[in-house]
Scaffold this motif. Structure first.
Motif: not given
Length: 281
Positions: A148-154, A123-129, A160-161
């Motif tokens: 734009p990419a950072w906002e989508e990651l946030e 249900s969740q990835l621990d970290s994404v770079i 909690q994905q």
């Protein structure tokens, strides 16, 4: 496999590929997969090429006889190669990923993360770079380029994905700008030691002060060009499919994941998820 069955499979694969608008690859676990040509690829690009070719070839050879259903999104994977994480082992492993964006489409980030979660049954990835698409030649990355990419990651952290998010190849000034602007702070920053033999002191000091982990990597700025991807697809097609037009296919994103056993620090599984889209006529 006799010639008649082979021709039937090739015909079916050709119809599916002709109809599809999106093509997605899951390479399976590279730690255990034995069919890759190069056991020790010279670069991440070579490894990805080998993975795509092997996955496409394997998928074509196992394609079932066609039905009336031709999906717009085609998933190319070999079922026995998938590496699902069971609920019992989830607490024992860390799932990390690096996402290479080949186009500036923010929906790609959500698509890639959701596909990774679905593929690994978590249900969740621990970290994404994140590795955003490269800026124009002779230009440098800016905060506006990253936002734009950072906002989508946030957004994915808030839902909690993803538990933690990081960056790649930011110098001290840009990392500081991102840190000060971001709602969800970067937890890590990758540095390419091919262009920097020693960590810059100012970057090291800033990362230490704000608890940002500095990691090293050897990925090229462009993991795979459009031309290389099309050549790779062509090489993965078997006899009877060589005339298939691959020139319209564009690479959207590549996600490389690692599943690490926490207690032992070893890689349990590693693989690539790849998405390509056919250009509109």
């Amino acid at each position: 496999m006799d010639m008649q069955n082979s021709n039937s499979i090739n015909t079916d694969a050709k119809m599916l590929l002709d109809h599809a608008k999106t093509l997605r690859f899951h390479t399976g676990n590279l730690v255990s997969r034995s069919r890759l040509k190069k056991k020790c690829p010279g670069s991440p690009t070579e490894e990805l090429q080998d993975c795509i070719q092997a996955t496409l070839s394997d998928w074509i050879s196992t394609t079932k006889p066609s039905s009336e259903d031709f999906p717009d999104t085609l998933d190319c994977f070999v079922p026995q190669e998938t590496d699902v994480i069971t609920p019992e082992e989830r607490e024992e492993v860390k799932v990390s990923a690096k996402l290479f964006l080949c186009e500036s489409v923010q929906s790609s980030i959500r698509d890639a993360v959701e596909m990774a979660c679905q593929t690994l049954a978590v249900s969740q990835l621990d970290s994404v770079i994140i590795a955003p698409p490269g800026p124009l030649e002779n230009d440098s990355q800016t905060l506006a380029h990253l936002q734009p990419a950072w906002e989508e990651l946030e957004t994915l952290v808030k839902s909690q994905q993803i538990a933690a998010i990081g960056t790649s190849d930011l110098d001290k000034d840009l990392l500081e700008q991102l840190y000060n602007w971001a709602q969800v702070k970067p937890s890590s920053n990758q540095v390419n030691l091919a262009s920097c033999c020693v960590m810059p002191p100012d970057l090291t000091a800033f990362a230490k002060e704000f608890d940002i982990q500095l990691l090293t990597h050897n990925d090229p700025k462009e993991l795979m060009s459009a031309g290389t991807f099309q050549e790779t697809m062509q090489d993965g097609l078997q006899d009877g499919l060589q005339d298939l037009n691959v020139a319209d296919w564009r690479l959207e994103w590549v996600l490389r994941y690692n599943v690490i056993v926490k207690s032992r620090g070893i890689i349990k599984s590693k693989g690539y998820l790849v998405s390509a889209r056919k250009a509109s006529p």
